[in-house]
Design an enzyme around this catalytic site. Structure first.
Site, PDB file in Angstrom:
ATOM      1  N   LYS A  10      21.404 -17.676  12.509  1.00  0.00           N
ATOM      2  CA  LYS A  10      21.034 -16.284  12.812  1.00  0.00           C
ATOM      3  C   LYS A  10      20.857 -16.075  14.312  1.00  0.00           C
ATOM      4  O   LYS A  10      20.933 -14.942  14.792  1.00  0.00           O
ATOM      5  CB  LYS A  10      19.748 -15.900  12.082  1.00  0.00           C
ATOM      6  CG  LYS A  10      19.902 -15.645  10.590  1.00  0.00           C
ATOM      7  CD  LYS A  10      18.609 -15.114   9.992  1.00  0.00           C
ATOM      8  CE  LYS A  10      18.746 -14.817   8.499  1.00  0.00           C
ATOM      9  NZ  LYS A  10      18.787 -16.038   7.682  1.00  0.00           N
ATOM     10  N   GLU A  54       8.604 -21.663   7.010  1.00  0.00           N
ATOM     11  CA  GLU A  54       9.752 -22.454   6.562  1.00  0.00           C
ATOM     12  C   GLU A  54       9.609 -23.905   6.994  1.00  0.00           C
ATOM     13  O   GLU A  54       9.927 -24.831   6.231  1.00  0.00           O
ATOM     14  CB  GLU A  54      11.054 -21.862   7.105  1.00  0.00           C
ATOM     15  CG  GLU A  54      12.293 -22.558   6.572  1.00  0.00           C
ATOM     16  CD  GLU A  54      13.582 -21.818   6.862  1.00  0.00           C
ATOM     17  OE1 GLU A  54      14.621 -22.179   6.283  1.00  0.00           O
ATOM     18  OE2 GLU A  54      13.563 -20.862   7.684  1.00  0.00           O
ATOM     19  N   CYS A  87      17.136 -10.312   1.551  1.00  0.00           N
ATOM     20  CA  CYS A  87      17.845 -11.290   2.380  1.00  0.00           C
ATOM     21  C   CYS A  87      18.294 -12.530   1.611  1.00  0.00           C
ATOM     22  O   CYS A  87      18.952 -13.392   2.180  1.00  0.00           O
ATOM     23  CB  CYS A  87      16.971 -11.699   3.554  1.00  0.00           C
ATOM     24  SG  CYS A  87      16.249 -10.293   4.402  1.00  0.00           S
ATOM     25  N   PHE A 108      12.132 -10.866   1.826  1.00  0.00           N
ATOM     26  CA  PHE A 108      10.980 -10.007   1.604  1.00  0.00           C
ATOM     27  C   PHE A 108      10.742  -9.878   0.099  1.00  0.00           C
ATOM     28  O   PHE A 108      11.680  -9.851  -0.702  1.00  0.00           O
ATOM     29  CB  PHE A 108      11.231  -8.608   2.181  1.00  0.00           C
ATOM     30  CG  PHE A 108      10.907  -8.482   3.641  1.00  0.00           C
ATOM     31  CD1 PHE A 108      10.261  -9.487   4.344  1.00  0.00           C
ATOM     32  CD2 PHE A 108      11.245  -7.329   4.332  1.00  0.00           C
ATOM     33  CE1 PHE A 108       9.955  -9.354   5.687  1.00  0.00           C
ATOM     34  CE2 PHE A 108      10.939  -7.179   5.677  1.00  0.00           C
ATOM     35  CZ  PHE A 108      10.296  -8.193   6.353  1.00  0.00           C
ATOM     36  N   HIS A 111      16.658 -20.505   6.932  1.00  0.00           N
ATOM     37  CA  HIS A 111      16.591 -19.044   6.928  1.00  0.00           C
ATOM     38  C   HIS A 111      16.362 -18.578   8.359  1.00  0.00           C
ATOM     39  O   HIS A 111      16.998 -17.636   8.812  1.00  0.00           O
ATOM     40  CB  HIS A 111      15.475 -18.583   5.986  1.00  0.00           C
ATOM     41  CG  HIS A 111      15.451 -17.114   5.767  1.00  0.00           C
ATOM     42  ND1 HIS A 111      16.541 -16.410   5.298  1.00  0.00           N
ATOM     43  CD2 HIS A 111      14.462 -16.193   5.954  1.00  0.00           C
ATOM     44  CE1 HIS A 111      16.233 -15.126   5.205  1.00  0.00           C
ATOM     45  NE2 HIS A 111      14.976 -14.968   5.602  1.00  0.00           N
ATOM     46  N   HIS A 130      20.547 -11.354  11.879  1.00  0.00           N
ATOM     47  CA  HIS A 130      20.085 -11.296  10.499  1.00  0.00           C
ATOM     48  C   HIS A 130      20.874 -10.203   9.789  1.00  0.00           C
ATOM     49  O   HIS A 130      20.531  -9.021   9.853  1.00  0.00           O
ATOM     50  CB  HIS A 130      18.592 -11.009  10.449  1.00  0.00           C
ATOM     51  CG  HIS A 130      17.978 -11.281   9.103  1.00  0.00           C
ATOM     52  ND1 HIS A 130      18.737 -11.350   7.948  1.00  0.00           N
ATOM     53  CD2 HIS A 130      16.700 -11.493   8.714  1.00  0.00           C
ATOM     54  CE1 HIS A 130      17.952 -11.608   6.917  1.00  0.00           C
ATOM     55  NE2 HIS A 130      16.706 -11.691   7.363  1.00  0.00           N
TER      56      HIS A 130
END
Length: 401
Positions: free
Chosen positions: A325, A304, A161, A389, A293, A330
């Site tokens: 998002k 975050e 991502c 990830f 994010h 996403h």
């Protein structure tokens, strides 16, 4: 050489629209692109929502002879790159020495899926001869190079991502090192295939109802698709040709958690933000807005927020933070590109994108998330976060000009 890097063109394809004007209009209005999944056999799937690119007709954008050679993720990349180059006012003849750095988290999943269906469900004995060149992770970068006559450095970045932000960072480094004057970079992905959705289903991080980043009742992420691309130039080159400069890419920061494959680290994310600010020569007090994010998962949103506390300290309460998002989903390797585009336009227009579907703050989520409605406010410095990830983090700092 270390020339300053500026942004002169934007391009996007997403669930919010087939171009950047449509995308930005939807963002400002707080309009969601998340709808029930359509277009393929989803029997047996628990995932029933997605931010799909609808009404996208490849024959409108490509010659009919080329369509069978272009995976959907390559199609998105090409359409977004063309738009960005057009906005930048660059002719194809001037791109020979340019660079293209294209991020993707998945590559040609549509091609993979069709091949497995062909071989295992239909029991055919041969795959299509162009299966590899159509579906390989570098296919989009190669197609951008061929169709836009870009003959300089061209390659793919894949860091889940964070792919788009890593790609933009690499493009900026090429310009700052004097290797090229112009680069196009960003990310693209098209993950809506039965096999990949079953894989995401197994992770148990996908929401069954909606994407509500930072909310107490958030239930996970919602997948999206599309592409977000930008044209980067050395400031000297852009001014020399009289280009309209949108913003300055002031700095990039990258880090790795070196920890867990799926559990994010606040310390790792904070190091990427700090590295980006250091690269930009700016202090945390200079930042007005953070495009987060913001996936809507329990772990990401809390982590975050903690990372922002670590970097900004007592100033964190004055930050505006939002997750787009919540609208475009996403989009995996494309997410950072779409979010970068939104951050550029927030600086240009003085409109802060909202976090839609926000209900009440979740535990550990105590910042100003610009809930539900866009906010008009002139800003001068913004950052865009991507945390992937595997603990692969990439952050961009953008500055108004």
């Amino acid at each position: 050489m270390n020339d300053r890097v500026v942004i002169t063109g934007l391009g996007s394809v997403s669930a919010l629209g087939l171009n950047t004007d449509q995308f930005w209009s939807s963002v400002k209005e707080g309009r969601s692109g998340i709808l029930p999944l359509t277009g393929f056999d989803n029997a047996g799937l628990k995932i029933n929502l997605g931010a799909q690119v609808r009404a996208f007709d490849p024959t409108v954008h490509f010659f009919s002879k080329d369509v069978p050679l272009l995976d959907r993720y390559s199609q998105f990349a090409l359409v977004a790159c063309r738009e960005a180059i057009d906005q930048a006012g660059l002719a194809a003849a001037s791109l020979g020495g340019a660079a293209a750095v294209i991020g993707t988290g998945c590559g040609g999943k549509e091609t993979d899926e069709a091949t497995y269906d062909h071989l295992y469900r239909q029991q055919k004995t041969r795959a299509h001869p162009f299966t590899i060149p159509k579906g390989m992770p570098s296919a989009a970068a190669s197609q951008v190079s061929m169709q836009l006559s870009i003959a300089g450095p061209v390659f793919t970045v894949s860091s889940a991502c964070s792919s788009a932000n890593h790609a933009i960072a690499q493009a900026a480094l090429l310009i700052r090192a004097g290797v090229v004057d112009v680069a196009i970079a960003g990310g693209t992905d098209a993950p809506f295939t039965y096999g990949l959705l079953k894989a995401w289903e197994a992770l148990r991080v996908v929401s069954s109802d909606n994407c509500r980043p930072f909310s107490a009742d958030r239930s996970g992420l919602v997948l999206g698709e599309g592409a977000g691309m930008v044209v980067l130039e050395s400031e000297r080159h852009a001014k020399g040709r009289g280009a309209s400069i949108l913003v300055r890419l002031a700095g990039s920061g990258m880090s790795a958690d070196a920890g867990h494959i799926t559990d994010p680290s606040a310390e790792g994310a904070a190091r990427a933000i700090q590295a980006a600010l250091k690269d930009a020569g700016l202090n945390s007090q200079d930042v007005d807005y953070v495009n987060a994010h913001g996936t809507g998962t329990m772990a990401n949103d809390r982590t975050e927020t903690e990372a922002l506390h670590r970097v900004f300290g007592s100033d964190v309460k004055s930050l505006m933070v939002s997750s787009t998002k919540s609208m475009h989903g996403h989009a995996l390797g494309a997410s950072g590109g779409l979010e970068f585009v939104a951050t550029v336009l927030a600086l240009c227009e003085g409109v802060i994108p909202p976090t839609i579907n926000f209900t009440r703050p979740g535990e550990g989520c105590d910042l100003d998330y610009v809930p539900n409605t866009a906010r008009e406010k002139d800003i001068h410095v913004a950052i865009s976060n991507s945390f992937a990830f595997g603990g692969l983090n990439a952050v961009q700092v953008l500055q108004a000009v």
